[in-house]
Write an enzyme that holds these catalytic residues in place. Structure first.
Site, mmCIF file in Angstrom:
data_model
loop_
_atom_site.group_PDB
_atom_site.id
_atom_site.type_symbol
_atom_site.label_atom_id
_atom_site.label_comp_id
_atom_site.label_asym_id
_atom_site.label_seq_id
_atom_site.Cartn_x
_atom_site.Cartn_y
_atom_site.Cartn_z
ATOM 1 N N CYS A 288 0.170 5.579 25.524
ATOM 2 C CA CYS A 288 1.322 5.124 26.332
ATOM 3 C C CYS A 288 2.525 4.883 25.421
ATOM 4 O O CYS A 288 2.501 5.238 24.248
ATOM 5 C CB CYS A 288 0.948 3.886 27.154
ATOM 6 N N ARG B 156 -2.618 0.126 1.743
ATOM 7 C CA ARG B 156 -1.220 0.250 1.329
ATOM 8 C C ARG B 156 -0.374 -0.911 1.859
ATOM 9 O O ARG B 156 0.535 -1.381 1.177
ATOM 10 C CB ARG B 156 -0.659 1.603 1.792
ATOM 11 N N TYR C 219 -4.163 2.900 5.315
ATOM 12 C CA TYR C 219 -2.888 2.226 5.595
ATOM 13 C C TYR C 219 -2.995 0.722 5.361
ATOM 14 O O TYR C 219 -2.045 0.101 4.874
ATOM 15 C CB TYR C 219 -2.384 2.565 7.006
ATOM 16 N N GLU D 130 11.933 13.488 -13.567
ATOM 17 C CA GLU D 130 11.512 14.891 -13.736
ATOM 18 C C GLU D 130 12.493 15.798 -13.012
ATOM 19 O O GLU D 130 13.130 15.362 -12.055
ATOM 20 C CB GLU D 130 10.143 15.113 -13.076
ATOM 21 N N HIS E 247 10.750 8.806 7.785
ATOM 22 C CA HIS E 247 9.294 8.979 7.921
ATOM 23 C C HIS E 247 8.626 7.737 8.513
ATOM 24 O O HIS E 247 7.410 7.589 8.439
ATOM 25 C CB HIS E 247 8.654 9.343 6.569
ATOM 26 N N CYS F 94 -3.125 -0.384 27.308
ATOM 27 C CA CYS F 94 -4.061 0.614 27.863
ATOM 28 C C CYS F 94 -5.370 0.700 27.077
ATOM 29 O O CYS F 94 -6.216 1.532 27.394
ATOM 30 C CB CYS F 94 -3.378 1.980 27.941
ATOM 31 N N GLN G 98 12.875 8.336 2.699
ATOM 32 C CA GLN G 98 11.600 8.896 3.158
ATOM 33 C C GLN G 98 10.509 7.832 3.045
ATOM 34 O O GLN G 98 9.394 8.038 3.489
ATOM 35 C CB GLN G 98 11.211 10.089 2.281
HETATM 36 C C1 BJW Z 1 10.947 8.514 -10.291
HETATM 37 C C2 BJW Z 1 10.429 7.375 -10.850
HETATM 38 C C3 BJW Z 1 11.356 6.429 -11.250
HETATM 39 C C4 BJW Z 1 8.781 8.559 -10.325
HETATM 40 N N1 BJW Z 1 12.647 6.663 -11.086
HETATM 41 N N2 BJW Z 1 12.244 8.744 -10.137
HETATM 42 C C5 BJW Z 1 9.043 24.609 5.402
HETATM 43 C C6 BJW Z 1 8.246 25.256 4.470
HETATM 44 C C7 BJW Z 1 6.942 24.835 4.241
HETATM 45 C C8 BJW Z 1 6.413 23.764 4.927
HETATM 46 C C9 BJW Z 1 7.206 23.131 5.840
HETATM 47 C C10 BJW Z 1 8.485 23.550 6.079
HETATM 48 N N3 BJW Z 1 9.024 22.734 7.034
HETATM 49 C C11 BJW Z 1 8.119 21.820 7.386
HETATM 50 C C12 BJW Z 1 6.998 22.055 6.686
HETATM 51 C C13 BJW Z 1 5.768 21.275 6.776
HETATM 52 C C14 BJW Z 1 5.834 19.961 6.047
HETATM 53 C C15 BJW Z 1 6.262 20.163 4.590
HETATM 54 O O1 BJW Z 1 7.375 19.969 4.190
HETATM 55 N N4 BJW Z 1 5.321 20.531 3.761
HETATM 56 C C16 BJW Z 1 5.596 20.729 2.325
HETATM 57 C C17 BJW Z 1 4.736 19.792 1.504
HETATM 58 C C18 BJW Z 1 5.400 22.174 2.004
HETATM 59 N N5 BJW Z 1 6.769 19.051 6.705
HETATM 60 C C19 BJW Z 1 6.420 18.412 7.791
HETATM 61 O O2 BJW Z 1 5.329 18.584 8.325
HETATM 62 C C20 BJW Z 1 7.435 17.462 8.381
HETATM 63 N N6 BJW Z 1 7.639 17.734 9.759
HETATM 64 C C21 BJW Z 1 8.347 18.777 10.186
HETATM 65 O O3 BJW Z 1 8.911 19.515 9.426
HETATM 66 O O4 BJW Z 1 8.390 18.906 11.563
HETATM 67 C C22 BJW Z 1 8.810 20.164 12.095
HETATM 68 C C23 BJW Z 1 7.597 21.062 12.047
HETATM 69 C C24 BJW Z 1 6.486 20.694 12.772
HETATM 70 C C25 BJW Z 1 5.364 21.530 12.727
HETATM 71 C C26 BJW Z 1 5.359 22.667 11.915
HETATM 72 C C27 BJW Z 1 6.477 22.970 11.153
HETATM 73 C C28 BJW Z 1 7.621 22.165 11.238
HETATM 74 C C29 BJW Z 1 6.930 16.031 8.313
HETATM 75 C C30 BJW Z 1 6.755 15.560 6.914
HETATM 76 C C31 BJW Z 1 6.127 14.167 6.905
HETATM 77 C C32 BJW Z 1 5.804 13.678 5.511
HETATM 78 N N7 BJW Z 1 5.014 12.503 5.610
HETATM 79 C C33 BJW Z 1 4.692 11.772 4.389
HETATM 80 C C34 BJW Z 1 3.763 10.600 4.771
HETATM 81 C C35 BJW Z 1 4.587 9.526 5.500
HETATM 82 C C36 BJW Z 1 3.760 8.367 5.918
HETATM 83 C C37 BJW Z 1 3.176 7.597 4.757
HETATM 84 O O5 BJW Z 1 3.855 7.216 3.796
HETATM 85 O O6 BJW Z 1 1.991 7.344 4.852
HETATM 86 O O7 BJW Z 1 5.892 11.276 3.790
HETATM 87 S S1 BJW Z 1 3.994 12.791 3.127
HETATM 88 C C38 BJW Z 1 4.801 11.995 1.778
HETATM 89 O O8 BJW Z 1 5.749 12.894 1.152
HETATM 90 C C39 BJW Z 1 5.640 10.880 2.414
HETATM 91 C C40 BJW Z 1 6.904 10.941 1.599
HETATM 92 O O9 BJW Z 1 7.963 10.325 2.313
HETATM 93 C C41 BJW Z 1 7.076 12.417 1.398
HETATM 94 C C42 BJW Z 1 7.984 12.777 0.241
HETATM 95 O O10 BJW Z 1 7.482 12.318 -0.953
HETATM 96 P P1 BJW Z 1 8.487 11.740 -2.065
HETATM 97 O O11 BJW Z 1 9.142 10.513 -1.573
HETATM 98 O O12 BJW Z 1 9.356 12.813 -2.555
HETATM 99 O O13 BJW Z 1 7.447 11.250 -3.181
HETATM 100 P P2 BJW Z 1 6.727 12.094 -4.344
HETATM 101 O O14 BJW Z 1 5.554 11.310 -4.786
HETATM 102 O O15 BJW Z 1 6.486 13.485 -3.920
HETATM 103 O O16 BJW Z 1 7.803 12.167 -5.512
HETATM 104 C C43 BJW Z 1 8.177 11.034 -6.261
HETATM 105 C C44 BJW Z 1 9.309 11.437 -7.172
HETATM 106 O O17 BJW Z 1 9.767 10.296 -7.848
HETATM 107 C C45 BJW Z 1 8.894 12.450 -8.248
HETATM 108 O O18 BJW Z 1 9.862 13.492 -8.307
HETATM 109 C C46 BJW Z 1 8.908 11.644 -9.549
HETATM 110 O O19 BJW Z 1 9.312 12.405 -10.672
HETATM 111 C C47 BJW Z 1 9.946 10.607 -9.221
HETATM 112 N N8 BJW Z 1 9.830 9.333 -9.922
HETATM 113 N N9 BJW Z 1 9.017 7.499 -10.858
HETATM 114 C C48 BJW Z 1 13.028 7.864 -10.527
HETATM 115 N N10 BJW Z 1 10.925 5.278 -11.844
HETATM 116 ZN ZN ZN Z 2 -1.211 2.178 25.198
#
Ligand code: BJW
Ligand code: ZN
Length: 252
Positions: A137, A77, A74, A221, A126, A156, A108
């Protein structure tokens, strides 16, 4: 200014017409919108998950196992994001909010670039890379510079962690309530730069679609949402959004 192909220009004009005719427009953004600001995306050829294992870094288990390693990632980043600037895609969305065209922006991204561009009605579902919270705490704080050593709670003395949402964690329920209010009001969702694989955010546009609304997707994409989109514009966010803005201005 980028010269667009005829088919791209057609799509841009279609998007402008759809936006002009919509009553409540919201946007959902992902890492791709910040790519042209030099913030790395997660997935894709030069995405963060190519170099790092998500499960080693972006889960509560990973933090329990090795908080120093997670903080190192982190901090790296934070340093990178501190040197990045909003790009024309962020600026266009901020401008649309000022003009009353965009009602809310759901992101996100944790990079804070939408607010830095001037957007105010932003839901950071996110979290934010500059926010920290205590693992024990209720202490929360905002950092003003990248962390140098694993930080500890001033109340704490337990570990502080990034206040972001990791895999397996729930999104903030109050924030999610506001997001669903927006989704239930919107008749058009502009989806920009997300791979649409991470739930629940990936399903937000479908809430609007299922109520008869419109999805416009801007991405270099196709994604799992492309089939549901009324219009997919294949291009970079930083080029397509300003082009839509020019088309909007020439309509009025
Ligand atoms: C361009 C470009 C340009 C490039 N112009 N475009 C149902 C089914 C299966 C699994 C699950 C489900 N429900 C929940 C889950 C589990 C999980 C999940 O979804 N997993 C999947 C991967 C399968 N979800 C969770 O755990 C979430 N919580 C939840 O659902 O709670 C309830 C629950 C709890 C317990 C059990 C089950 C349910 C929480 C998700 C948290 C995601 N966290 C992250 C890290 C955040 C902190 C950090 O940044 O450090 O969030 S992971 C990462 O992915 C980050 C992003 O916000 C997130 C999405 O990514 P994003 O933004 O889409 O980026 P990319 O890189 O994937 O895509 C970039 C895109 O840009 C591409 O398409 C390129 O083509 C495009 N691009 N250049 C336009 N110039
Ligand atoms: Zn504390």
């Amino acid at each position: 200014m980028t010269i667009l192909t005829d088919s791209m220009q057609d799509n841009v004009e279609r998007a402008a017409n759809l936006l002009r005719d919509a009553e409540h427009v919201i946007a959902l953004t992902g890492a791709g919108i910040s790519k042209e600001s030099n913030v790395p995306t997660f997935r894709g050829t030069d995405g963060l998950w190519r170099k790092y294992n998500a499960m080693d870094l972006a889960t509560p288990q990973a933090f329990n196992r090795n908080p120093d390693l997670v903080w190192e990632w982190y901090a790296w980043r934070q340093n990178l994001i501190a040197s990045c600037m909003p790009n024309p895609a962020h600026n266009t969305l901020a401008e649309w909010e000022r003009r009353g065209l965009l009602q809310a922006l759901i992101t996100q991204n944790v990079d804070g670039l939408h607010r830095r561009a001037g957007s105010e009605r932003v839901y950071e579902v996110h979290g934010n890379i500059w926010a920290v919270k205590c693992i024990s705490c209720d202490y929360r704080d905002r950092l003003h510079e990248p962390v140098q050593v694993t930080p500890r709670c001033p109340h704490c003395d337990e570990l502080l962690r990034p206040d972001v949402v990791w895999f397996g964690e729930s999104l903030d329920s109050e924030l999610l309530g506001h997001v669903y209010e927006e989704l239930n009001r919107a008749d058009l969702c502009l989806v920009v730069g997300t791979s649409a694989v991470v739930q629940p955010a990936a399903s937000f546009p479908l809430v609007i679609k299922n109520r008869g609304g419109i999805i416009i997707e801007v991405n270099v994409e196709p994604t799992p949402l492309t089939g549901a989109a009324d219009l997919h514009i294949d291009g970079k966010a930083g080029e397509v959004l300003p082009a839509i803005d020019r088309a909007l201005l020439s309509l009025s």
